[in-house]
Design a protein around this motif. Structure first.
Motif, PDB file in Angstrom:
ATOM      1  N   LYS A 256       0.834  -1.209   0.000  1.00  0.00           N
ATOM      2  CA  LYS A 256       0.000   0.000   0.000  1.00  0.00           C
ATOM      3  C   LYS A 256       0.868   1.258   0.000  1.00  0.00           C
ATOM      4  O   LYS A 256       0.630   2.197  -0.773  1.00  0.00           O
ATOM      5  N   GLY A 257       1.883   1.262   0.867  1.00  0.00           N
ATOM      6  CA  GLY A 257       2.749   2.446   0.955  1.00  0.00           C
ATOM      7  C   GLY A 257       3.464   2.738  -0.349  1.00  0.00           C
ATOM      8  O   GLY A 257       3.455   3.878  -0.837  1.00  0.00           O
ATOM      9  N   PHE A 258       4.026   1.727  -0.950  1.00  0.00           N
ATOM     10  CA  PHE A 258       4.743   1.944  -2.218  1.00  0.00           C
ATOM     11  C   PHE A 258       3.782   2.362  -3.343  1.00  0.00           C
ATOM     12  O   PHE A 258       4.154   3.147  -4.219  1.00  0.00           O
ATOM     13  N   LEU A 259       2.567   1.819  -3.307  1.00  0.00           N
ATOM     14  CA  LEU A 259       1.596   2.186  -4.365  1.00  0.00           C
ATOM     15  C   LEU A 259       1.263   3.673  -4.342  1.00  0.00           C
ATOM     16  O   LEU A 259       0.971   4.270  -5.389  1.00  0.00           O
ATOM     17  N   THR A 260       1.308   4.274  -3.162  1.00  0.00           N
ATOM     18  CA  THR A 260       0.954   5.706  -3.106  1.00  0.00           C
ATOM     19  C   THR A 260       2.028   6.591  -3.741  1.00  0.00           C
ATOM     20  O   THR A 260       1.843   7.803  -3.847  1.00  0.00           O
ATOM     21  N   LEU A 261       3.133   5.982  -4.166  1.00  0.00           N
ATOM     22  CA  LEU A 261       4.111   6.752  -4.946  1.00  0.00           C
ATOM     23  C   LEU A 261       3.551   7.091  -6.330  1.00  0.00           C
ATOM     24  O   LEU A 261       4.046   7.988  -7.006  1.00  0.00           O
ATOM     25  N   HIS A 262       2.533   6.351  -6.719  1.00  0.00           N
ATOM     26  CA  HIS A 262       1.902   6.633  -8.021  1.00  0.00           C
ATOM     27  C   HIS A 262       1.014   7.874  -7.890  1.00  0.00           C
ATOM     28  O   HIS A 262       0.213   7.972  -6.959  1.00  0.00           O
ATOM     29  N   VAL A 410       0.731  -4.184 -10.539  1.00  0.00           N
ATOM     30  CA  VAL A 410      -0.498  -3.559 -10.010  1.00  0.00           C
ATOM     31  C   VAL A 410      -0.935  -2.396 -10.904  1.00  0.00           C
ATOM     32  O   VAL A 410      -2.132  -2.205 -11.169  1.00  0.00           O
ATOM     33  N   GLU A 411       0.043  -1.644 -11.364  1.00  0.00           N
ATOM     34  CA  GLU A 411      -0.231  -0.529 -12.279  1.00  0.00           C
ATOM     35  C   GLU A 411      -1.064  -1.010 -13.478  1.00  0.00           C
ATOM     36  O   GLU A 411      -2.087  -0.416 -13.836  1.00  0.00           O
ATOM     37  N   PHE A 443       7.738  11.586  -2.045  1.00  0.00           N
ATOM     38  CA  PHE A 443       7.861  11.058  -0.679  1.00  0.00           C
ATOM     39  C   PHE A 443       6.794  11.642   0.248  1.00  0.00           C
ATOM     40  O   PHE A 443       6.214  10.932   1.076  1.00  0.00           O
ATOM     41  N   SER A 444       6.548  12.935   0.124  1.00  0.00           N
ATOM     42  CA  SER A 444       5.613  13.594   1.033  1.00  0.00           C
ATOM     43  C   SER A 444       4.238  12.930   0.999  1.00  0.00           C
ATOM     44  O   SER A 444       3.637  12.648   2.039  1.00  0.00           O
ATOM     45  N   LYS A 445       3.746  12.671  -0.205  1.00  0.00           N
ATOM     46  CA  LYS A 445       2.420  12.040  -0.350  1.00  0.00           C
ATOM     47  C   LYS A 445       2.427  10.647   0.274  1.00  0.00           C
ATOM     48  O   LYS A 445       1.522  10.282   1.029  1.00  0.00           O
ATOM     49  N   ALA A 446       3.474   9.868   0.007  1.00  0.00           N
ATOM     50  CA  ALA A 446       3.549   8.501   0.538  1.00  0.00           C
ATOM     51  C   ALA A 446       3.658   8.500   2.054  1.00  0.00           C
ATOM     52  O   ALA A 446       3.052   7.658   2.732  1.00  0.00           O
ATOM     53  N   SER A 447       4.384   9.478   2.582  1.00  0.00           N
ATOM     54  CA  SER A 447       4.597   9.491   4.031  1.00  0.00           C
ATOM     55  C   SER A 447       3.309   9.746   4.801  1.00  0.00           C
ATOM     56  O   SER A 447       3.186   9.400   5.973  1.00  0.00           O
ATOM     57  N   LYS A 448       2.312  10.371   4.129  1.00  0.00           N
ATOM     58  CA  LYS A 448       1.020  10.604   4.789  1.00  0.00           C
ATOM     59  C   LYS A 448       0.121   9.375   4.712  1.00  0.00           C
ATOM     60  O   LYS A 448      -0.966   9.356   5.283  1.00  0.00           O
ATOM     61  N   SER A 449       0.553   8.363   3.957  1.00  0.00           N
ATOM     62  CA  SER A 449      -0.335   7.221   3.706  1.00  0.00           C
ATOM     63  C   SER A 449       0.104   5.942   4.411  1.00  0.00           C
ATOM     64  O   SER A 449      -0.605   4.946   4.379  1.00  0.00           O
ATOM     65  N   THR A 450       1.258   5.939   5.010  1.00  0.00           N
ATOM     66  CA  THR A 450       1.739   4.677   5.588  1.00  0.00           C
ATOM     67  C   THR A 450       2.625   4.920   6.812  1.00  0.00           C
ATOM     68  O   THR A 450       3.156   6.031   7.001  1.00  0.00           O
ATOM     69  N   GLN A 451       2.769   3.880   7.599  1.00  0.00           N
ATOM     70  CA  GLN A 451       3.595   3.983   8.808  1.00  0.00           C
ATOM     71  C   GLN A 451       5.064   3.897   8.394  1.00  0.00           C
ATOM     72  O   GLN A 451       5.490   2.860   7.887  1.00  0.00           O
TER      73      GLN A 451
END
Ligand SMILES: Nc1ncnc2c1ncn2[C@@H]1O[C@H](COP(=O)(O)OS(=O)(=O)O)[C@@H](OP(=O)(O)O)[C@H]1O
Length: 503
Positions: A256-262, A410-411, A443-451
């Protein structure tokens, strides 16, 4: 002057007759001249009177032989009068009327439009078409209007135009009259313009935009487009279109965390547990747990327990039958090790003193172990309740070792543009796992989405903990007990996994 004898009397008589005869001839000549003068004068002076009477149909052809007796300059007017005359006669022919007043009354009740159409062979028009042709003609039922029509030669000219022109595409109005409408026709002309606009609007709504459309006609369509664009860009919580439904301890958070890099994927920070624990709170509550997103983005929620019961899968399908599901699996014995550590921390029934064997239920062949290592039965449920193309199965091992490969799979599965880059992640020797590159803009977007640890860019310490060694006897039991579950899984998926504990 008198004569004697018989001859003399005869001569007197002849002279008298001759004089009488001359007088008679003179009188006849005078009478003839007077008659000619009278008729000519009557023709000239009474023309207007005759014209104003013509609509009644009372023009007397016997008294008024138009072609021979009327001077040339008024002959054209009289021709037009003939049109009106014959029209009135046409109306009369339906039911005979016997006097002038009766004929006038009949004529008042018949619109000029009808007379024109009958007389000039213009096809009958429907009500709208009548308006566009001749707003003035429709109003000409009053006797005053009839008088104007006849006394105004321009009006008569227009009548002739109507007679000679064919019906145009609008069903009636001759093009040249519509292009330069007289004042009396303005109402009809405006109707025609309104109708033209309506036709443009209709074709636009059908998506038939024309290159010939003027700016005015295009503006509503561009406004609609702008409105839609604004709605699409509006940031608001939107329901998820993809769920990571299992299995726990199989790398679901890392995925999930890596996917939010998209750029087109958003995800809530926490597991929502809606379809399992909070279903009673309702769909609106669920939607509000989602992060704000644009319409073009896909929201992904992950709760690894969703896959464990058919009831929950049915709830998901009822919520969105087109939902995409991602299932993460892992070497079943490593999953046992990971869950053990997790439960020691999170489940009150276990303490720090609980051994791995105790946690397994006292051996390698227990119901508890079976519930952990049996992926196949749950994945089969997912395949039953959703279509296979809606379910993507990936392994923790692939994610751990080749995260970009999994992310691109997944993409494609979600139909997204190719946006994952190796630059966004790096392998951390200290952590022993891939972590986020904190220097990238994503990074900023991903950091808000995962621990994660925001300074290192790695997942928190609860992910990637070192596992205890399993006693050889227990491990053998576990492997033998689990192998049939694996076989069923491989059969179901049509592929095998080379897990270290089974090689
Ligand atoms: N990049 C990266 N970083 C950290 N951890 C990673 C990563 N990739 C996979 N993993 C593995 O993910 C395991 C945790 O799985 P889950 O996230 O599904 O656990 S949970 O169910 O959400 O608690 C976790 O299991 P443990 O090793 O037992 O902690 C990890 O092995």
């Amino acid at each position: 002057m008198t004569a004697s004898g018989a001859d003399g009397e005869t001569f007197k008589f002849s002279m008298t007759n001759y004089r009488v005869l001359n007088i008679l001839i003179l009188v006849s000549l005078l009478g003839l001249m007077f008659d000619i003068a009278l008729r000519y004068s009557a023709t000239q002076k009474s023309l207007r009177v005759i014209i104003s009477q013509d609509l009644s149909g009372n023009v007397d052809n016997q008294m008024f032989p138009v072609e021979k007796k009327v001077p040339f300059q008024i002959r054209n007017k009289l021709k037009r009068i003939e049109i009106l005359k014959s029209a009135s006669e046409n109306v009369e022919s339906e039911t005979p009327v016997h006097n002038k007043s009766q004929r006038l009354d009949r004529l008042k009740n018949v619109s000029l439009d009808r007379r024109f159409s009958e007389e000039t062979k213009i096809p009958p028009l429907d009500s709208n078409k009548n308006k566009s042709v001749s707003g003035d003609v429709e109003n000409s039922n009053s006797s005053s209007e009839k008088k104007v029509l006849v006394q105004n030669p321009k009006k008569l000219k227009r009548i002739e135009i109507l007679k000679n022109d064919s019906v145009n595409e609008w069903g009636a109005a001759p093009e040249r009259i519509l292009k330069a409408p007289p004042r009396q026709q303005r109402k009809g002309f405006l109707s025609w313009r309104k109708r033209k606009r309506r036709v443009h609007a209709t074709s636009r709504s059908r998506g038939q935009s024309s290159a010939n459309d003027d700016d005015d006609a295009q503006s509503p369509s561009s406004q609609e487009k702008e409105g839609k664009d604004n709605r699409d860009r509006e940031m608001k919580p939107r329901p998820p279109k993809c769920l990571i439904v299992g299995f726990s301890k199989c790398g679901t958070e890392a995925l999930k965390g890596f996917l939010t890099l998209h750029p087109d994927i958003v995800a809530p920070f926490r597991e929502v547990d809606f379809f399992t624990n909070y279903y009673y709170k309702g769909l609106d509550w669920y939607r509000k747990q989602m992060p704000p997103s644009m319409a073009s983005q896909i929201t992904i929620e992950k709760t690894p327990e969703y896959i464990l019961t058919r009831e929950v899968l049915h709830r998901i399908r009822d919520y969105n039958s087109d939902m995409r599901l991602i299932v993460m699996i892992r070497d079943p014995i490593v999953r046992l090790q990971s869950l053990y550590l997790h439960d020691l921390v999170h489940k009150p029934e276990y303490s720090a003193d609980t051994t791995f064997k105790q946690w397994c239920g006292g051996g390698g062949r227990t119901a508890h172990v079976a519930s952990v290592v049996d992926y196949a039965s749950h994945i089969r449920d997912a395949f039953d309740i959703f279509s296979r193309r809606q379910v993507l199965v990936q392994s923790e091992e692939e994610l751990e070792n080749s995260p970009i490969k999994v992310l691109r799979t997944v993409e494609s599965f979600l139909g997204l543009r190719r946006a994952f880059s190796k630059d966004n992640i790096f392998y951390s020797g200290d952590k022993g796992f891939y972590c986020f590159n904190v220097t990238t803009s994503t990074f900023s977007k991903a950091s808000k989405s995962t621990q994660m640890n925001k300074s290192t860019g790695c997942f928190t310490d609860s992910k990637g903990r070192p596992h205890q060694k399993i006693a050889p006897g227990l491990l053998k039991e576990l492997v033998e007990f689990t192998r049939p579950y694996n076989e069923r899984l491989f059969q179901l998926l049509g592929r095998t996994y080379t897990w270290k504990n089974f090689s």
